[in-house]
Write an enzyme that holds these catalytic residues in place. Structure first.
Site, PDB file in Angstrom:
ATOM      1  CG  ASP A 217      43.465  -0.047 -19.785  1.00  0.00           C
ATOM      2  OD1 ASP A 217      43.882   0.885 -20.500  1.00  0.00           O
ATOM      3  OD2 ASP A 217      42.261  -0.377 -19.740  1.00  0.00           O
TER       4      ASP A 217
ATOM      5  CD  GLU B   8      45.747   1.997 -24.087  1.00  0.00           C
ATOM      6  OE1 GLU B   8      45.287   1.808 -25.222  1.00  0.00           O
ATOM      7  OE2 GLU B   8      45.064   1.897 -23.055  1.00  0.00           O
TER       8      GLU B   8
ATOM      9  CG  ASP C 188      38.766  -1.301 -17.523  1.00  0.00           C
ATOM     10  OD1 ASP C 188      39.104  -0.489 -18.397  1.00  0.00           O
ATOM     11  OD2 ASP C 188      37.658  -1.293 -16.975  1.00  0.00           O
TER      12      ASP C 188
END
Length: 183
Positions: A7, A66, A138
């Site tokens: 991420d 992502e 996160d």
């Protein structure tokens, strides 16, 4: 086989490592790379070094990240894109195949709805992986990205999207019990 989920961020980059060699994904590690530098080039160097170290320690076979989403602040979106690009280059330089997933697709794969909030993602990651404690946001997002990739490898998540919504397909043997909203 291990999957490294990332991420990306220019201040905090979450990571999650899953072992997907068995029928059910197994938690290996997760955490955050906390960026200490003030200037963007040094921040990106720290992202690269942190991910490079994770690859050296865990030796993943695949890398999932992502996709960029449109933020309200254009400057933030640009910094996020640069951190993301740095992570992708790091993975590519280490010979890892890179897979990308959109935020709605990740939420859909892990929670059953593309509109889930961070707390729902954290809860489902904790439940799916049988963790004793809830990971930091996160790190949970990175684990969700790795879980999405694990689902995609089995054909449970379609990599494309239709009408802005992700579409799940299939009922892969062994995963039925681990997909939210499925019986």
């Amino acid at each position: 086989m291990l999957i490294l989920g990332i991420d990306p961020g220019s201040r905090i980059t979450g990571y999650g490592v899953l072992d997907v060699s068995l029928a059910k994904p197994r938690y290996v590690a997760s955490g955050c790379i906390r960026i200490q530098a003030d200037e963007l080039p040094q921040k990106l160097a720290q992202v690269y070094a942190g991910i490079s170290e994770l690859i050296a320690v865990h030796c993943p076979g695949e890398f999932a990240i992502e996709q960029v989403f449109m933020a309200k602040n254009a400057d933030s979106a640009l910094k996020l894109g640069q951190a993301r690009g740095t992570a992708i280059v790091c993975a590519a330089n280490h010979g890892l195949p890179v897979s990308e997933y959109g935020p709605r697709q990740i939420k859909q794969a892990v929670t059953g709805t593309g509109a889930a909030d961070k707390a729902q993602v954290q809860h489902m990651v904790t439940a799916i992986l049988g963790l004793s404690a809830t990971p930091q946001a996160d790190a949970a997002d990175a684990l969700a990205i790795a879980l999405t990739h694990a689902h995609a490898r089995l054909g449970l998540v379609q990599r494309g999207s239709y009408g802005g919504r992700s579409v799940a397909k299939g009922r892969g043997k062994g995963w039925r019990d681990y997909r939210p909203g499925r019986s």
